[in-house]
Write a protein that holds these residues in place. Structure first.
Motif, mmCIF file in Angstrom:
data_model
loop_
_atom_site.group_PDB
_atom_site.id
_atom_site.type_symbol
_atom_site.label_atom_id
_atom_site.label_comp_id
_atom_site.label_asym_id
_atom_site.label_seq_id
_atom_site.Cartn_x
_atom_site.Cartn_y
_atom_site.Cartn_z
ATOM 1 N N HIS A 12 0.837 -1.203 0.000
ATOM 2 C CA HIS A 12 0.000 0.000 0.000
ATOM 3 C C HIS A 12 0.873 1.255 0.000
ATOM 4 O O HIS A 12 1.839 1.324 0.764
ATOM 5 C CB HIS A 12 -0.901 0.048 1.237
ATOM 6 C CG HIS A 12 -1.884 -1.063 1.297
ATOM 7 N ND1 HIS A 12 -3.013 -1.099 0.516
ATOM 8 C CD2 HIS A 12 -1.914 -2.188 2.041
ATOM 9 C CE1 HIS A 12 -3.695 -2.185 0.778
ATOM 10 N NE2 HIS A 12 -3.044 -2.876 1.701
ATOM 11 N N LYS A 13 0.536 2.230 -0.822
ATOM 12 C CA LYS A 13 1.234 3.509 -0.750
ATOM 13 C C LYS A 13 0.835 4.174 0.563
ATOM 14 O O LYS A 13 -0.304 4.011 1.038
ATOM 15 C CB LYS A 13 0.900 4.384 -1.961
ATOM 16 C CG LYS A 13 -0.549 4.751 -2.092
ATOM 17 C CD LYS A 13 -0.802 5.554 -3.344
ATOM 18 C CE LYS A 13 -2.267 5.956 -3.413
ATOM 19 N NZ LYS A 13 -2.565 6.815 -4.526
ATOM 20 N N ARG A 14 1.774 4.915 1.159
ATOM 21 C CA ARG A 14 1.499 5.544 2.463
ATOM 22 C C ARG A 14 2.552 6.585 2.811
ATOM 23 O O ARG A 14 3.719 6.419 2.511
ATOM 24 C CB ARG A 14 1.382 4.493 3.570
ATOM 25 C CG ARG A 14 2.585 3.609 3.739
ATOM 26 C CD ARG A 14 2.406 2.558 4.835
ATOM 27 N NE ARG A 14 1.674 1.407 4.362
ATOM 28 C CZ ARG A 14 0.862 0.689 5.116
ATOM 29 N NH1 ARG A 14 0.693 0.967 6.387
ATOM 30 N NH2 ARG A 14 0.224 -0.347 4.621
ATOM 31 N N TYR A 27 8.859 -3.689 9.851
ATOM 32 C CA TYR A 27 7.410 -3.534 9.887
ATOM 33 C C TYR A 27 7.028 -2.083 9.639
ATOM 34 O O TYR A 27 7.676 -1.178 10.160
ATOM 35 C CB TYR A 27 6.853 -3.961 11.248
ATOM 36 C CG TYR A 27 7.001 -5.440 11.506
ATOM 37 C CD1 TYR A 27 6.007 -6.331 11.124
ATOM 38 C CD2 TYR A 27 8.142 -5.944 12.109
ATOM 39 C CE1 TYR A 27 6.144 -7.692 11.347
ATOM 40 C CE2 TYR A 27 8.299 -7.296 12.338
ATOM 41 C CZ TYR A 27 7.290 -8.166 11.957
ATOM 42 O OH TYR A 27 7.440 -9.514 12.174
ATOM 43 N N VAL A 28 5.977 -1.880 8.861
ATOM 44 C CA VAL A 28 5.386 -0.559 8.699
ATOM 45 C C VAL A 28 3.899 -0.670 9.007
ATOM 46 O O VAL A 28 3.243 -1.654 8.666
ATOM 47 C CB VAL A 28 5.615 0.053 7.302
ATOM 48 C CG1 VAL A 28 7.083 0.248 7.042
ATOM 49 C CG2 VAL A 28 4.995 -0.769 6.216
ATOM 50 N N VAL A 29 3.391 0.360 9.665
ATOM 51 C CA VAL A 29 2.000 0.328 10.093
ATOM 52 C C VAL A 29 1.392 1.711 9.934
ATOM 53 O O VAL A 29 2.053 2.728 10.104
ATOM 54 C CB VAL A 29 1.890 -0.175 11.563
ATOM 55 C CG1 VAL A 29 2.573 0.764 12.523
ATOM 56 C CG2 VAL A 29 0.442 -0.416 11.957
ATOM 57 N N GLY A 30 0.099 1.718 9.596
ATOM 58 C CA GLY A 30 -0.648 2.969 9.502
ATOM 59 C C GLY A 30 -0.156 3.870 8.400
ATOM 60 O O GLY A 30 0.472 3.441 7.433
ATOM 61 N N GLY A 31 -0.483 5.139 8.526
ATOM 62 C CA GLY A 31 -0.120 6.134 7.535
ATOM 63 C C GLY A 31 -1.349 6.652 6.806
ATOM 64 O O GLY A 31 -2.492 6.345 7.152
ATOM 65 N N TYR A 32 -1.095 7.435 5.784
ATOM 66 C CA TYR A 32 -2.146 8.072 4.997
ATOM 67 C C TYR A 32 -1.890 7.741 3.532
ATOM 68 O O TYR A 32 -0.767 7.892 3.043
ATOM 69 C CB TYR A 32 -2.109 9.583 5.235
ATOM 70 C CG TYR A 32 -3.137 10.356 4.457
ATOM 71 C CD1 TYR A 32 -4.480 10.295 4.804
ATOM 72 C CD2 TYR A 32 -2.762 11.144 3.373
ATOM 73 C CE1 TYR A 32 -5.425 11.009 4.081
ATOM 74 C CE2 TYR A 32 -3.707 11.864 2.661
ATOM 75 C CZ TYR A 32 -5.039 11.782 3.016
ATOM 76 O OH TYR A 32 -5.981 12.477 2.302
#
Length: 119
Positions: free
Chosen positions: A57-59, A72-77
């Motif tokens: 997912h782009k973020r 790990y990457v989590v959340g974002g817009y």
């Protein structure tokens, strides 16, 4: 003492950053036009950035951390709303995979890992 190193391949703000296996990762972000799913890995010994597998997912405004040899990457817009997804990077396979999601989307949150290895 601070030292100027090679620039990223792609300009980005609001990116995540983490260090894993002697590399520094610049993850996602915003390039002034759109949110990014691109990921770059910095090798300090050669002072070079390499583009690796993109996020699912782009973020931008995401949180990034390392645990047990994985990134790990989590959340974002993503340009439309706050994300609740958590992606895991497996460096041996150069691939991202989705793991469990948060109940609510979040953006700009901090993340930290407190881990005590088994004795």
């Amino acid at each position: 003492m601070w030292k100027l190193v090679s620039p990223l391949v792609e300009r980005r703000s609001g990116a995540g950053a983490a260090s894993l296996n002697s590399y520094v990762y610049a993850i996602g972000g915003y390039n002034g036009d759109t949110q990014l799913n691109s990921v770059e890995r910095y090798h300090p010994a050669s002072d070079t950035w390499t583009v690796i597998s993109p996020l699912i997912h782009k973020r931008s405004a995401l949180s990034a951390t390392v645990l047990c040899g994985k990134l790990y990457v989590v959340g974002g817009y993503d340009g439309d709303g706050f994300l609740n997804t958590l992606e895991e990077y497996v460096p041996e396979e150069d691939r991202w995979k989705l793991v469990t999601s948060m109940n609510l989307g979040r953006s700009g949150a901090g993340i930290a890992v407190g881990w005590k290895p088994a004795l």
